[in-house]
Motif scaffolding. Structure first.
Motif, PDB file in Angstrom:
ATOM      1  N   ALA A 397      60.079  43.033  -5.198  1.00 47.10           N
ATOM      2  CA  ALA A 397      59.517  41.767  -4.715  1.00 47.10           C
ATOM      3  C   ALA A 397      60.042  41.451  -3.316  1.00 47.10           C
ATOM      4  O   ALA A 397      59.296  40.982  -2.460  1.00 47.10           O
ATOM      5  CB  ALA A 397      59.866  40.638  -5.678  1.00 47.10           C
ATOM      6  N   GLY A 398      61.322  41.737  -3.080  1.00 48.03           N
ATOM      7  CA  GLY A 398      61.910  41.495  -1.771  1.00 48.03           C
ATOM      8  C   GLY A 398      61.191  42.265  -0.673  1.00 48.03           C
ATOM      9  O   GLY A 398      60.958  41.757   0.415  1.00 48.03           O
ATOM     10  N   LYS A 399      60.814  43.499  -0.994  1.00 53.27           N
ATOM     11  CA  LYS A 399      60.106  44.318  -0.001  1.00 53.27           C
ATOM     12  C   LYS A 399      58.712  43.760   0.287  1.00 53.27           C
ATOM     13  O   LYS A 399      58.269  43.733   1.430  1.00 53.27           O
ATOM     14  CB  LYS A 399      59.996  45.765  -0.505  1.00 53.27           C
ATOM     15  CG  LYS A 399      61.334  46.452  -0.599  1.00 53.27           C
ATOM     16  CD  LYS A 399      61.171  47.948  -0.526  1.00 53.27           C
ATOM     17  CE  LYS A 399      62.172  48.502   0.478  1.00 53.27           C
ATOM     18  NZ  LYS A 399      61.878  49.850   0.895  1.00 53.27           N
ATOM     19  N   ILE A 400      58.036  43.339  -0.771  1.00 56.07           N
ATOM     20  CA  ILE A 400      56.703  42.763  -0.582  1.00 56.07           C
ATOM     21  C   ILE A 400      56.830  41.463   0.209  1.00 56.07           C
ATOM     22  O   ILE A 400      56.103  41.215   1.167  1.00 56.07           O
ATOM     23  CB  ILE A 400      56.018  42.495  -1.940  1.00 56.07           C
ATOM     24  CG1 ILE A 400      55.824  43.809  -2.699  1.00 56.07           C
ATOM     25  CG2 ILE A 400      54.681  41.797  -1.743  1.00 56.07           C
ATOM     26  CD1 ILE A 400      55.324  43.632  -4.121  1.00 56.07           C
ATOM     27  N   TYR A 401      57.810  40.668  -0.190  1.00 49.50           N
ATOM     28  CA  TYR A 401      57.992  39.345   0.395  1.00 49.50           C
ATOM     29  C   TYR A 401      58.234  39.414   1.906  1.00 49.50           C
ATOM     30  O   TYR A 401      57.582  38.735   2.682  1.00 49.50           O
ATOM     31  CB  TYR A 401      59.167  38.665  -0.315  1.00 49.50           C
ATOM     32  CG  TYR A 401      59.513  37.288   0.183  1.00 49.50           C
ATOM     33  CD1 TYR A 401      58.868  36.171  -0.322  1.00 49.50           C
ATOM     34  CD2 TYR A 401      60.502  37.103   1.145  1.00 49.50           C
ATOM     35  CE1 TYR A 401      59.192  34.910   0.114  1.00 49.50           C
ATOM     36  CE2 TYR A 401      60.833  35.840   1.594  1.00 49.50           C
ATOM     37  CZ  TYR A 401      60.176  34.751   1.072  1.00 49.50           C
ATOM     38  OH  TYR A 401      60.508  33.500   1.522  1.00 49.50           O
ATOM     39  N   ARG A 402      59.163  40.278   2.321  1.00 46.34           N
ATOM     40  CA  ARG A 402      59.537  40.263   3.741  1.00 46.34           C
ATOM     41  C   ARG A 402      58.399  40.698   4.651  1.00 46.34           C
ATOM     42  O   ARG A 402      58.352  40.300   5.815  1.00 46.34           O
ATOM     43  CB  ARG A 402      60.793  41.099   3.993  1.00 46.34           C
ATOM     44  CG  ARG A 402      60.663  42.558   3.664  1.00 46.34           C
ATOM     45  CD  ARG A 402      61.962  43.258   3.919  1.00 46.34           C
ATOM     46  NE  ARG A 402      62.437  42.993   5.273  1.00 46.34           N
ATOM     47  CZ  ARG A 402      63.695  43.129   5.669  1.00 46.34           C
ATOM     48  NH1 ARG A 402      64.593  43.532   4.818  1.00 46.34           N
ATOM     49  NH2 ARG A 402      64.036  42.903   6.904  1.00 46.34           N
ATOM     50  N   THR A 403      57.487  41.505   4.134  1.00 41.78           N
ATOM     51  CA  THR A 403      56.323  41.856   4.940  1.00 41.78           C
ATOM     52  C   THR A 403      55.264  40.770   4.815  1.00 41.78           C
ATOM     53  O   THR A 403      54.671  40.346   5.810  1.00 41.78           O
ATOM     54  CB  THR A 403      55.742  43.202   4.483  1.00 41.78           C
ATOM     55  OG1 THR A 403      56.799  44.150   4.438  1.00 41.78           O
ATOM     56  CG2 THR A 403      54.678  43.694   5.429  1.00 41.78           C
ATOM     57  N   GLY A 404      55.051  40.316   3.580  1.00 39.74           N
ATOM     58  CA  GLY A 404      53.970  39.369   3.298  1.00 39.74           C
ATOM     59  C   GLY A 404      54.077  38.058   4.050  1.00 39.74           C
ATOM     60  O   GLY A 404      53.080  37.564   4.582  1.00 39.74           O
ATOM     61  N   ILE A 405      55.290  37.500   4.128  1.00 39.24           N
ATOM     62  CA  ILE A 405      55.412  36.162   4.714  1.00 39.24           C
ATOM     63  C   ILE A 405      55.021  36.115   6.188  1.00 39.24           C
ATOM     64  O   ILE A 405      54.738  35.056   6.706  1.00 39.24           O
ATOM     65  CB  ILE A 405      56.842  35.576   4.570  1.00 39.24           C
ATOM     66  CG1 ILE A 405      57.887  36.617   4.900  1.00 39.24           C
ATOM     67  CG2 ILE A 405      57.052  34.973   3.213  1.00 39.24           C
ATOM     68  CD1 ILE A 405      59.280  36.045   5.011  1.00 39.24           C
ATOM     69  N   LEU A 406      55.000  37.259   6.865  1.00 39.28           N
ATOM     70  CA  LEU A 406      54.670  37.230   8.295  1.00 39.28           C
ATOM     71  C   LEU A 406      53.219  37.610   8.553  1.00 39.28           C
ATOM     72  O   LEU A 406      52.801  37.725   9.703  1.00 39.28           O
ATOM     73  CB  LEU A 406      55.605  38.167   9.071  1.00 39.28           C
ATOM     74  CG  LEU A 406      57.061  37.699   9.090  1.00 39.28           C
ATOM     75  CD1 LEU A 406      57.954  38.741   9.711  1.00 39.28           C
ATOM     76  CD2 LEU A 406      57.187  36.383   9.839  1.00 39.28           C
ATOM     77  N   ILE A 407      52.448  37.799   7.482  1.00 40.63           N
ATOM     78  CA  ILE A 407      51.060  38.217   7.683  1.00 40.63           C
ATOM     79  C   ILE A 407      50.113  37.082   7.321  1.00 40.63           C
ATOM     80  O   ILE A 407      50.164  36.545   6.224  1.00 40.63           O
ATOM     81  CB  ILE A 407      50.768  39.489   6.861  1.00 40.63           C
ATOM     82  CG1 ILE A 407      51.531  40.643   7.504  1.00 40.63           C
ATOM     83  CG2 ILE A 407      49.280  39.771   6.808  1.00 40.63           C
ATOM     84  CD1 ILE A 407      51.356  41.954   6.844  1.00 40.63           C
ATOM     85  N   TYR A 408      49.301  36.710   8.293  1.00 42.34           N
ATOM     86  CA  TYR A 408      48.370  35.600   8.093  1.00 42.34           C
ATOM     87  C   TYR A 408      46.938  36.091   8.228  1.00 42.34           C
ATOM     88  O   TYR A 408      46.660  37.049   8.940  1.00 42.34           O
ATOM     89  CB  TYR A 408      48.585  34.518   9.152  1.00 42.34           C
ATOM     90  CG  TYR A 408      49.937  33.867   9.095  1.00 42.34           C
ATOM     91  CD1 TYR A 408      50.248  32.989   8.071  1.00 42.34           C
ATOM     92  CD2 TYR A 408      50.896  34.125  10.069  1.00 42.34           C
ATOM     93  CE1 TYR A 408      51.488  32.381   8.015  1.00 42.34           C
ATOM     94  CE2 TYR A 408      52.136  33.518  10.024  1.00 42.34           C
ATOM     95  CZ  TYR A 408      52.421  32.649   8.992  1.00 42.34           C
ATOM     96  OH  TYR A 408      53.647  32.041   8.947  1.00 42.34           O
ATOM     97  N   GLY A 409      46.062  35.366   7.542  1.00 44.60           N
ATOM     98  CA  GLY A 409      44.623  35.537   7.749  1.00 44.60           C
ATOM     99  C   GLY A 409      44.108  36.930   7.482  1.00 44.60           C
ATOM    100  O   GLY A 409      43.201  37.402   8.145  1.00 44.60           O
TER     101      GLY A 409
END
Lengths: 425, 308
Positions: A397-409
Motif C-alpha cells: 500500500a505504501g508503494k501505491i500510495y506514494r505514487t498515487g498521491i501525486l497523480i491528478y486527473g
C-alpha cells in the motif's frame, strides 16, 4: 457518539428481536364461518377477536359479502377439514400478519389433534399424554484449567455474533474514514506541502494509526461504561452476592469498587434466582481473553484493510471513483460476515477453521469462534498469519500510495497500479 | 559556492523518462529560474530536490556535501498544486504545518504573529480556510513556506492566483528573502518576472537541460545586433544615411518622433551606425535591443524540438 454509542449498539441487537416477536397492537376482528360443526371456538387473544356466524355457509357469504366488510377478515372452515386440513381459507382485502395466521393455525391444529385422539377411544388418554411429556434442559459445563464453569450456548452465540459484527463494522467504518482522509488531502492539494516535510509512508501510517488510536480510545471508553453499567445492574438485581468474589472468579475487567463490599449481607440458605443464574453465565465468560483478542483482531484487521483503503484513496481523485477498487475489498469482508453467521452454529467445522486462518476473513470469523473456546494454538496461528499479511499489505500500500498521491486527473487501472508497485523509490 | 547541485539526474516512470541526465548548479544567494514547457520535467526535478522523489541515477549535493533527509527542514517549498485543509482554521493549520517543519510551538507562534501582522491578516487567524478567497489562501501558504527561515526556497508558479497588488507584494518579499541571504528557485512561465528577478536560469525541454547560465549572459548570447533608434527629423534622410552594412527592419512614427529598428548586418562597430545618422537627424535615444526571455524560450525550445 462516545456516550450514545453503547446504547446504539445495544439497540442494534435488541430492536430486530423485539420487532420480530412483537404482536400487532391493532385489534383484528375476524368473522368465522364454521361449517365443520364439531370444532371448538378458537380462543380470542389480546389483539385478535373471533365472531362466529352461526347458520351461515360460504355461499351465503359470497352472495352477501358486503355485510362482512366491518370485519378485517373472514375465516372459512369447511366440513372436510378433518380429512383435508389445508382447506381452511382466510379471506381479506388486506395483507394479514404472520402472528394472526399462526394463532389461528395452531388453535385449529390443537383442536383437531385432540379430537382425533379422542376418536381412538383410549381411556385416560389425557393423563397418558401429560405424563409422557418430557422437557429436557441441558446444562452445558465448560471444563478449563481454573475449574468448571456453567456456560451457555446462547450467550456464546450472542457474544460471537456481536464481536464478529463489531469487527466487520469497525473495519468498514474506520477504513472508509482513512480513505476519505487520503482523498481529502489529495483533492485539497495539501498533500505535496506535507510530504515536503514528512515521508509519504509516514503520512500514510500516521493517518492509519491515528484513526486506530481514536477508535481504541472509544472502545476502552465503551468497555468501561459497560463495566460500570453491569456492576450497577448486579448491585440492583443481586445485592446479596459478594461481587468481588465473582470478579475474582471471572477475571472480569471491571474494577472492584471499594464501597461494594459493604453490601455483603448474604443469607446462607439463599435460592439462586434466574437473574443470578444469568449473571453467573455472564461471569463464566473469559472477558479478559475475549477483549484482548478482540482488540488484537480489530487492530490486525483494521491495519490490513486500512492500508488497502489508504491505497485506494491515493489512486482516485474523488470518492465516486473508488467503486471499481472497493469491490475486491468488500467481497472478502462480506464473505467473512456470512461465514461468521455460519460459524455461530458450526464453530468447530472445517469451514470455520479455514476462514479463521485466511487473514482477509480471520478477524471476523475468529472472533465468532473465541467465545466457544477455540484452541489457543489456533488463535495464535491465525494471529501470526494476520500480522505477516498486514505487514506485507502495508508495504504494498505504501508503494501505491506514494505514487498515487501525486497523480491528478488520470484514470488509473489495475495494470498501472501494478507498475507502481514495481517502481524503485 | 553552489548551495545545491544535481548531477546527471535520471528519473523514469515505467517507460517514460521524466529527466534524462539533467545537471543544475545553483549558486548561493541567487534567484534561479527553472524554465521549460509543460511536461518538460520541472516538477519532477523540484520533487527530487525536496526528496519527495528519489532519482534513479545521479548525485545530489546540498552545501557541498551529499543531500541528506534532514535537509528538508532547511528547505521551503511552495508547490504549484497547493492547498490547505478546508475545514481547519487558518491559525491552527499554520501552526501544524510549521511544526511539521520542526519548529517549536512558541517559535512558530512568534513567527506567525510577525508575518500575520506584516501581511495585515491577523483577523483571519480563527477563520476556516474555506472562507478565504484563492488569493488569501495563497498568502497563507506563502507564509507557511517561509516561516521556518529556510535558506533554500523553491517556489513553483508563486504568482498564479494573485492580483497585481499582491503579486507585487510577493515579488518584493522574494527579493527581500534574497537580500537576507536566501537562495530561491523560481519555476514559472511568466518570462517577464524571470527577466526581472532571476540571476541564473536553466531551461528544460523534453526531459533534458537545453540552456543554462546567467540571464544577462544568455541575453547577450542570443542578441541579434539590432539597435533601436529614436529620432526627430526627415525619415527619408534617415534611410539614405544607412549604407549596406545596416538594414532598416521597421520604422514607425508617433507625434513626430520616429522609432526605427536597425540590424547591424556585417557586425560592424556600433559607433559607425551612430556616425552615419548623426549628421542627418536629431537622435533622442539609441540602444541595443536585447532579446526577451520570452523570445529566447521559444527559440531554444523550438530548435531543440527540431533536433530531436
Amino acid at each position: 457518539m462516545s456516550i450514545i454509542g453503547p446504547i446504539l449498539f445495544a439497540a442494534m441487537f435488541v430492536i430486530p428481536i423485539w420487532v420480530a416477536t412483537r404482536e400487532s397492537d391493532v385489534v383484528k376482528n375476524i368473522a368465522v364461518i364454521d361449517s365443520s360443526k364439531f370444532l371448538n371456538k378458537i380462543p380470542d387473544s389480546k389483539y385478535i377477536k373471533f365472531y362466529y356466524q352461526p347458520g351461515i355457509n360460504i355461499t351465503d357469504y359470497k352472495k352477501d359479502w358486503k355485510k362482512y366488510k366491518q370485519y378485517d377478515a373472514v375465516l372459512f372452515i369447511p366440513n372436510i377439514i378433518i380429512n383435508v386440513p389445508s382447506s381452511v381459507q382466510l379471506i381479506s382485502n388486506e395483507q394479514l400478519n404472520i402472528g394472526l395466521i399462526t394463532h389461528i393455525a395452531s388453535a385449529l391444529e390443537k383442536d383437531l389433534t385432540e379430537q382425533k385422539l379422542q376418536s381412538y377411544g383410549i381411556k385416560d388418554l389425557d393423563q397418558i399424554i401429560e405424563s409422557s411429556k418430557t422437557k429436557v434442559n441441558i446444562q452445558t459445563i465448560n471444563i478449563t484449567e481454573t475449574g468448571e464453569k456453567e456456560s451457555d450456548v446462547g450467550v456464546n452465540m450472542g457474544l460471537g455474533y456481536m464481536l464478529g459484527l463489531l469487527i466487520y463494522m469497525f473495519i468498514f467504518m474506520f477504513g472508509a474514514q482513512v480513505m476519505r482522509g487520503v482523498i481529502e488531502e489529495k483533492t485539497n492539494r495539501i498533500v505535496e506541502i506535507i510530504i515536503s516535510s514528512v515521508k509519504p509512508f509516514q503520512l500514510m501510517m500516521g493517518k492509519v494509526l491515528g484513526i486506530a488510536l481514536v477508535v481504541l480510545t472509544q472502545i476502552s471508553f465503551w468497555i468501561i461504561m459497560t463495566a460500570i453499567l453491569v456492576t450497577f445492574a448486579k448491585l440492583v438485581f443481586m445485592p446479596d452476592v459478594d461481587i468481588s468474589q465473582i470478579q475474582a472468579n471471572s477475571q472480569s475487567v471491571m474494577s472492584p469498587a471499594g464501597s461494594v463490599s459493604n453490601t455483603q449481607t448474604a443469607t446462607p440458605s439463599m435460592n439462586i434466582s434466574e437473574t443470578q443464574k444469568a449473571f453467573q453465565k455472564i461471569d463464566a465468560i473469559p472477558f479478559v481473553k475475549i477483549i484482548g483478542w478482540f482488540i488484537f483482531f480489530f487492530i490486525g484487521g483494521y491495519l490490513l484493510y486500512g492500508s488497502f483503503f489508504a491505497a485506494i484513496g491515493s489512486v482516485v481523485d474523488t470518492e465516486t471513483d473508488t467503486q471499481q477498487f472497493m469491490l475486491p475489498i468488500t467481497i472478502p469482508l462480506i464473505l467473512g460476515l456470512f461465514v461468521m453467521f455460519y460459524t455461530l452454529n458450526n464453530h468447530d467445522s472445517s469451514i470455520a477453521f479455514w476462514f479463521s486462518m485466511i487473514p482477509l476473513t480471520s478477524p471476523i470469523v475468529m472472533m465468532a469462534r473465541i467465545p466457544f473456546g477455540a484452541p489457543n494454538s489456533e488463535i495464535i496461528l491465525s494471529a501470526i498469519i494476520l500480522i505477516v499479511t498486514f505487514i506485507g499489505a502495508i508495504w504494498v500500500a505504501g508503494k501505491i500510495y506514494r505514487t498515487g498521491i501525486l497523480i491528478y486527473g488520470k484514470k488509473i487501472g489495475y495494470k498501472e497500479i501494478y507498475k507502481w508497485i514495481k517502481y524503485k523509490h | 559556492m553552489n548551495i545545491f547541485e544535481a548531477r546527471n539526474i535520471v528519473k523514469a516512470y515505467g517507460n517514460f523518462t521524466a529527466l534524462n541526465n539533467v545537471t543544475v548548479s545553483i549558486p548561493e544567494n541567487t534567484i534561479y529560474g527553472l524554465l521549460g514547457p509543460n511536461g518538460a520535467g520541472k516538477t519532477t526535478l523540484i520533487r527530487i530536490m525536496n526528496q519527495i522523489l528519489a532519482p534513479d541515477q545521479g548525485q545530489l549535493f546540498f552545501k557541498n556535501r551529499a543531500l541528506k533527509p534532514d535537509d528538508v527542514f532547511e528547505m521551503g517549498y511552495l508547490p504549484e498544486e497547493r492547498g490547505l485543509y478546508k475545514k481547519m482554521k487558518v491559525g491552527e493549520q499554520s501552526l501544524y504545518l510549521a511544526r511539521l517543519k520542526g519548529m517549536t510551538k512558541n517559535d512558530a507562534l512568534k513567527k506567525l504573529k510577525y508575518w500575520f501582522e506584516k501581511f495585515e491578516i491577523q483577523s483571519w487567524w480563527d477563520k476556516k480556510v474555506e472562507e478565504l478567497s484563492k488569493g488569501m489562501a495563497q498568502k497563507v501558504q506563502f507564509i507557511i513556506t517561509i516561516l521556518h527561515d529556510p535558506k533554500f526556497l523553491i517556489f513553483d508558479e508563486p504568482f498564479s492566483g494573485f492580483d497585481p497588488i499582491n503579486a507585487t507584494l510577493m515579488r518584493d518579499e522574494i527579493l527581500n528573502l534574497k537580500a537576507q541571504g536566501a537562495t530561491i528557485i523560481l519555476s514559472t512561465h511568466n518570462m517577464s518576472s524571470v527577466e526581472e528577478l532571476c540571476d541564473n536560469i536553466t531551461l528544460i525541454n523534453k526531459s533534458r537541460g537545453v540552456l543554462e547560465g546567467e540571464v544577462r549572459e544568455i541575453q547577450n548570447r542570443y542578441k541579434a545586433d539590432i539597435f533601436e533608434i529614436s529620432y526627430v527629423g526627415e525619415s527619408s534622410l534617415f534611410q539614405k544615411s544607412l549604407n549596406s552594412k545596416f538594414e532598416l527592419l521597421e520604422q514607425n512614427e508617433k507625434k513626430g518622433i520616429f522609432s526605427a529598428k536597425v540590424k547591424n548586418v556585417m557586425a560592424s562597430r556600433d559607433n559607425e551606425l551612430l556616425s552615419l545618422i548623426l549628421p542627418n537627424v536629431h537622435v533622442t535615444s539609441f540602444h541595443e535591443v536585447l532579446p526577451s526571455m520570452n523570445d529566447i524560450f521559444i527559440k531554444v525550445v523550438e530548435s531543440s524540438n527540431l533536433n530531436n
